[in-house]
Structures are given as structure tokens and as C-alpha cells.
Write a protein that holds these residues in place. Structure first.
Motif, PDB file in Angstrom:
ATOM      1  N   LEU A   1       4.103   1.487  12.674  1.00 11.90           N
ATOM      2  CA  LEU A   1       3.053   1.026  13.586  1.00 11.90           C
ATOM      3  C   LEU A   1       2.401   2.195  14.327  1.00 11.90           C
ATOM      4  CD1 LEU A   1       4.756  -2.181  14.988  1.00 11.90           C
ATOM      5  CD2 LEU A   1       3.580  -1.806  12.810  1.00 11.90           C
ATOM      6  N   ASP A   2       3.098   3.333  14.332  1.00 12.77           N
ATOM      7  CA  ASP A   2       2.518   4.539  14.947  1.00 12.77           C
ATOM      8  C   ASP A   2       1.964   5.488  13.888  1.00 12.77           C
ATOM      9  OD1 ASP A   2       3.150   3.663  17.501  1.00 12.77           O
ATOM     10  OD2 ASP A   2       5.171   4.518  17.403  1.00 12.77           O
ATOM     11  N   GLY A   3       1.871   5.013  12.647  1.00 12.15           N
ATOM     12  CA  GLY A   3       1.338   5.862  11.575  1.00 12.15           C
ATOM     13  C   GLY A   3       2.306   6.935  11.125  1.00 12.15           C
ATOM     14  N   LYS A   4       3.600   6.718  11.374  1.00  9.74           N
ATOM     15  CA  LYS A   4       4.618   7.714  10.996  1.00  9.74           C
ATOM     16  C   LYS A   4       5.409   7.222   9.794  1.00  9.74           C
ATOM     17  CE  LYS A   4       4.406  10.675  14.617  1.00  9.74           C
ATOM     18  NZ  LYS A   4       3.220  11.437  14.279  1.00  9.74           N
ATOM     19  N   LEU A   5       5.659   8.134   8.859  1.00  5.74           N
ATOM     20  CA  LEU A   5       6.488   7.829   7.699  1.00  5.74           C
ATOM     21  C   LEU A   5       7.792   8.609   7.831  1.00  5.74           C
ATOM     22  CD1 LEU A   5       5.064   5.997   5.619  1.00  5.74           C
ATOM     23  CD2 LEU A   5       3.409   7.418   6.778  1.00  5.74           C
ATOM     24  N   PHE A   6       8.786   8.268   7.005  1.00  6.74           N
ATOM     25  CA  PHE A   6      10.052   9.003   7.099  1.00  6.74           C
ATOM     26  C   PHE A   6       9.844  10.495   6.841  1.00  6.74           C
ATOM     27  CE2 PHE A   6      10.056   8.073   2.550  1.00  6.74           C
ATOM     28  CZ  PHE A   6      10.508   9.266   1.995  1.00  6.74           C
TER      29      PHE A   6
ATOM     30  N   ILE B   1       0.843  -1.199   0.000  1.00  2.28           N
ATOM     31  CA  ILE B   1       0.000   0.000   0.000  1.00  2.28           C
ATOM     32  C   ILE B   1       0.879   1.250   0.000  1.00  2.28           C
ATOM     33  CG2 ILE B   1      -1.736   1.253   1.377  1.00  2.28           C
ATOM     34  CD1 ILE B   1      -2.784  -1.414   0.394  1.00  2.28           C
ATOM     35  N   ARG B   2       0.456   2.275  -0.736  1.00  2.00           N
ATOM     36  CA  ARG B   2       1.236   3.522  -0.807  1.00  2.00           C
ATOM     37  C   ARG B   2       0.456   4.703  -0.237  1.00  2.00           C
ATOM     38  NH1 ARG B   2       3.703   3.318  -6.946  1.00  2.00           N
ATOM     39  NH2 ARG B   2       4.863   1.362  -6.692  1.00  2.00           N
ATOM     40  N   LEU B   3       1.199   5.721   0.198  1.00  2.00           N
ATOM     41  CA  LEU B   3       0.567   6.991   0.552  1.00  2.00           C
ATOM     42  C   LEU B   3      -0.171   7.498  -0.672  1.00  2.00           C
ATOM     43  CD1 LEU B   3       2.973   9.312   2.608  1.00  2.00           C
ATOM     44  CD2 LEU B   3       0.961   8.095   3.411  1.00  2.00           C
ATOM     45  N   PRO B   4      -1.329   8.144  -0.588  1.00  2.00           N
ATOM     46  CA  PRO B   4      -1.969   8.651   0.633  1.00  2.00           C
ATOM     47  C   PRO B   4      -2.993   7.712   1.261  1.00  2.00           C
ATOM     48  CG  PRO B   4      -3.047   9.630  -1.267  1.00  2.00           C
ATOM     49  CD  PRO B   4      -2.043   8.635  -1.794  1.00  2.00           C
ATOM     50  N   GLU B   5      -2.844   6.411   1.184  1.00  2.00           N
ATOM     51  CA  GLU B   5      -3.781   5.503   1.867  1.00  2.00           C
ATOM     52  C   GLU B   5      -3.730   5.773   3.375  1.00  2.00           C
ATOM     53  OE1 GLU B   5      -5.958   3.182   0.939  1.00  2.00           O
ATOM     54  OE2 GLU B   5      -5.628   3.541  -1.212  1.00  2.00           O
ATOM     55  N   GLU B   6      -4.902   5.884   3.959  1.00  2.00           N
ATOM     56  CA  GLU B   6      -4.961   6.326   5.363  1.00  2.00           C
ATOM     57  C   GLU B   6      -4.415   5.310   6.358  1.00  2.00           C
ATOM     58  OE1 GLU B   6      -8.699   7.902   6.629  1.00  2.00           O
ATOM     59  OE2 GLU B   6      -8.741   9.316   4.944  1.00  2.00           O
ATOM     60  N   VAL B   7      -4.465   4.026   6.000  1.00  2.00           N
ATOM     61  CA  VAL B   7      -3.983   3.003   6.936  1.00  2.00           C
ATOM     62  C   VAL B   7      -2.517   3.261   7.313  1.00  2.00           C
ATOM     63  CG1 VAL B   7      -3.297   1.373   5.122  1.00  2.00           C
ATOM     64  CG2 VAL B   7      -3.906   0.500   7.386  1.00  2.00           C
ATOM     65  N   LEU B   8      -1.803   3.947   6.431  1.00  2.00           N
ATOM     66  CA  LEU B   8      -0.385   4.227   6.692  1.00  2.00           C
ATOM     67  C   LEU B   8      -0.174   5.366   7.692  1.00  2.00           C
ATOM     68  CD1 LEU B   8       0.833   3.928   3.023  1.00  2.00           C
ATOM     69  CD2 LEU B   8       1.487   2.410   4.891  1.00  2.00           C
ATOM     70  N   THR B   9      -1.194   6.165   7.910  1.00  2.00           N
ATOM     71  CA  THR B   9      -1.012   7.329   8.793  1.00  2.00           C
ATOM     72  C   THR B   9      -1.782   7.191  10.102  1.00  2.00           C
ATOM     73  OG1 THR B   9      -2.800   8.472   7.625  1.00  2.00           O
ATOM     74  CG2 THR B   9      -0.569   8.899   6.868  1.00  2.00           C
TER      75      THR B   9
END
Lengths: 178, 166
Positions: B144-149, B7-15
């Protein structure tokens, strides 16, 4: 359908420049794509690649920016851009850092060495700082063609740097995918 | 076990912060296997977190085997409900993410960590990692905390377009 424009603006830095310019762009249905904005010796400089409605002409876009430009003391330029996108560059990404006593011709000399080696500059910023003995610092992100080895690149750049009396370091800037 | 799409940004599961896994059961173990399989087929990939597969659970895999920047190396490590026990040191390095494939960024991170969590078979494991393996654990913990680089870069000049491939 959309068409693309390049918008650039420069003026004395103050709060509200980005807000004023981008509000006027949003008002006429323009979408900001890639942009670069920074303060250069006290002037705020912006270069925006903007997508606008197909019917929009560059003179209409320029007219829409007239009011914020006047209010904010900005010089603004608007240009149509070619819709074809250049091919993706293939090669290795390197970071090049240069510093030394300021003198005219550092950028032109180093960039000529890079161009001569087929190296493409994709990002460049320079800073002139200090008083009595000004320091010039230049940072580049470049794409090195596949047929040019790292040591060959470094050798060419170091020779060019020595000719204009600056210190140069270069390293691959490849990122690790985690 | 299936390889799943990343899955890639901007999918919300990542944030969004992921939910705790709880006791490791068959379903979780299968998720762990999917993480391993998906990581293995992705070139250069040294870790993958469950949110990257669209699953909002606190689970990841890390494997830095053979990476030139690795010092400690614990092979393939799957962890459920991992916790960062301690960290030290600091280093800036450029990293990318399969969920943000077009950008990279210079991210400051600790250079050594201790991480504890449940392994693939449910037993608790504690790993002491340094250098590149520590960075990989921290990158996955962030997922796991919804944080990306992108949430960790020190400034606008630390983000780069990943326009070049070799």
C-alpha cells in the motif's frame, strides 16, 4: 535480433570500474542481462551476460573494452555464448553453509559429494578470513533432485564435511509467497 | 465475483503509494471479494493487496490458514485503510511475491504486529498477529506504500532467482 556474450573482468578494486566497463558496453549497443560483481580479496571481479546487436562480433566487443580495461588496470575476457538456454532445473532449493579450518580441497570434496548425488550448485561463494588459524566459510545454494530426500542429502553432505574436517548445515531455502 | 489478473513489476501501480479508500461501500466490498477470490485461486498465496490487481487503493486480504509457519491465525481478513498500530521483534525470512514471480529475498520483519482497519462490512477491526501472519500483514501493508520485498532486503546477496519449482 541480438546475440549474447559473456564478459568477465578482474582488477584491483577502485571506484569507477563498473561505470567504465558498462559505459563502453552501452556505447556499442550492449544490454546487461544477468550479472554478478563483487570484491574478492581486494580485486573487483565481474561476470556479465550481455546481449548485443546481431552484427557485433566478440573481437569488436573486446576492442571496445580495451580502453577502459587499460585505464582501470583490468584483465578482460570476452566470449560468445551458446544461444540455447538450458532447461529449467526441477527440484527443491537448499542452502548449505560450511565452515572450518582452511585447507586445500574443501570445495572440491564437498562439490564432488554434491555432484555424485545429482545435486546442482546454482550459487556459491567462499571467504577465507583470519590470521594465524584461517577460517574458511563456504555458502551454497543448490537444487536437489526430486528423488533425493532431505535426510539423505544431509547425511551425504555431513559425511563429506567430516572427511575434510569442516562443519556443515543445510536447510531448504524455499520462500513463502506472500 | 471475478478472479482478476495479478499485476507484476515493472507496472508502476506497484511502486506508487495507494490512495485511501474512505467509507466502505458496495464497490469497495466488491474489490474485497475480488482480492479474496484471486488469492484463493493462486497456489500458496496467503495475501494480496489491491495494487496487485492494478487498483491503487489501500486495501488488502490476508489468510494464513493452514500454513505450516503460522502461529496466530485470524482466517480471511480483508482490511481497508489499514494502519500499523504497533510492532515488535525482528526475524529474517525468505519471501516471494506474486508480483515479482522470478525472485525471492531474505527480508527482516517484526515478529508481532497490531493492525487496525475497516473490515469487509465497514466495521473497524483490530488484529494482533505474530509469526507468519504478522509477516503477511507487513508484506501487504508495504504494497500500500508502493514498497516491494526488493526494497527491504539487507543486501545484494539476499536476493535469489526463483528458478526452482516443486
Amino acid at each position: 535480433m541480438t546475440r549474447h556474450f559473456a564478459v568477465s573482468a578482474v582488477g584491483g578494486d577502485r571506484p569507477g570500474i563498473v561505470s567504465g566497463v558498462t559505459a563502453a558496453l552501452a556505447e556499442i549497443g550492449c544490454n546487461l542481462e544477468d550479472t554478478s560483481m563483487t570484491v574478492l580479496r581486494g580485486r573487483f571481479a565481474m561476470v556479465l551476460l550481455v546481449a548485443g546487436p546481431d552484427a557485433l562480433e566478440s573481437d569488436q566487443l573486446a576492442a571496445a573494452l580495451q580502453a577502459p580495461a587499460a585505464g582501470l588496470g583490468l584483465a578482460v575476457w570476452v566470449h560468445d555464448v551458446d544461444e540455447s538456454v538450458p532447461d529449467r532445473l526441477v527440484g527443491e532449493s537448499w542452502t548449505v553453509s560450511i565452515h572450518g579450518a582452511d585447507r586445500p580441497g574443501i570445495v572440491s570434496h564437498i562439490s564432488a559429494a554434491l555432484a555424485g548425488a545429482g545435486v546442482n550448485i546454482v550459487d556459491l561463494s567462499t571467504r577465507l578470513v583470519g590470521g594465524d588459524r584461517p577460517l574458511y566459510a563456504m555458502l551454497l545454494e543448490v537444487v536437489v533432485p526430486e528423488d533425493l530426500s532431505g535426510p539423505a542429502l544431509t547425511e551425504r553432505l555431513e559425511a563429506a564435511a567430516a572427511e575434510v574436517g569442516v562443519t556443515l548445515s543445510a536447510h531448504p531455502s524455499g520462500a513463502d509467497i506472500l | 465475483m471475478p478472479v482478476r489478473p495479478v499485476i507484476r513489476l515493472p507496472e508502476e501501480v506497484l511502486t506508487r503509494p495507494a490512495r485511501p479508500c474512505g467509507p466502505v461501500d458496495e464497490q469497495l466490498a466488491a474489490l474485497g471479494e475480488d482480492l479474496i477470490d484471486t488469492m484463493r485461486v493462486s497456489p500458496g498465496c496467503v495475501g494480496l493487496a489491491a495494487p496487485q490487481l492494478g487498483v491503487g487503493l489501500r486495501a488488502f486480504v490476508v489468510d494464513v490458514t493452514g500454513h505450516r509457519k503460522a502461529r496466530s491465525c485470524h482466517g480471511t481478513v480483508v482490511m481497508f485503510d489499514p494502519v500499523l498500530i504497533s510492532y515488535s521483534g525482528a526475524e529474517l525470512a525468505r519471501e516471494g511475491c506474486m508480483s515479482v514471480p522470478d525472485l525471492t529475498g531474505d527480508v527482516p520483519r517484526p515478529t508481532s504486529v497490531v493492525v487496525r482497519g475497516a473490515g469487509l462490512d465497514g466495521t473497524m477491526i483490530e488484529i494482533e498477529a505474530d509469526a507468519f501472519e504478522a509477516r503477511a500483514f507487513l508484506h501487504e501493508l508495504d504494497h500500500l506504500d508502493g514498497k516491494l520485498f526488493l526494497d527491504r532486503v539487507p543486501g545484494p546477496s539476499a536476493v535469489f532467482q526463483r528458478r526452482v519449482y516443486r
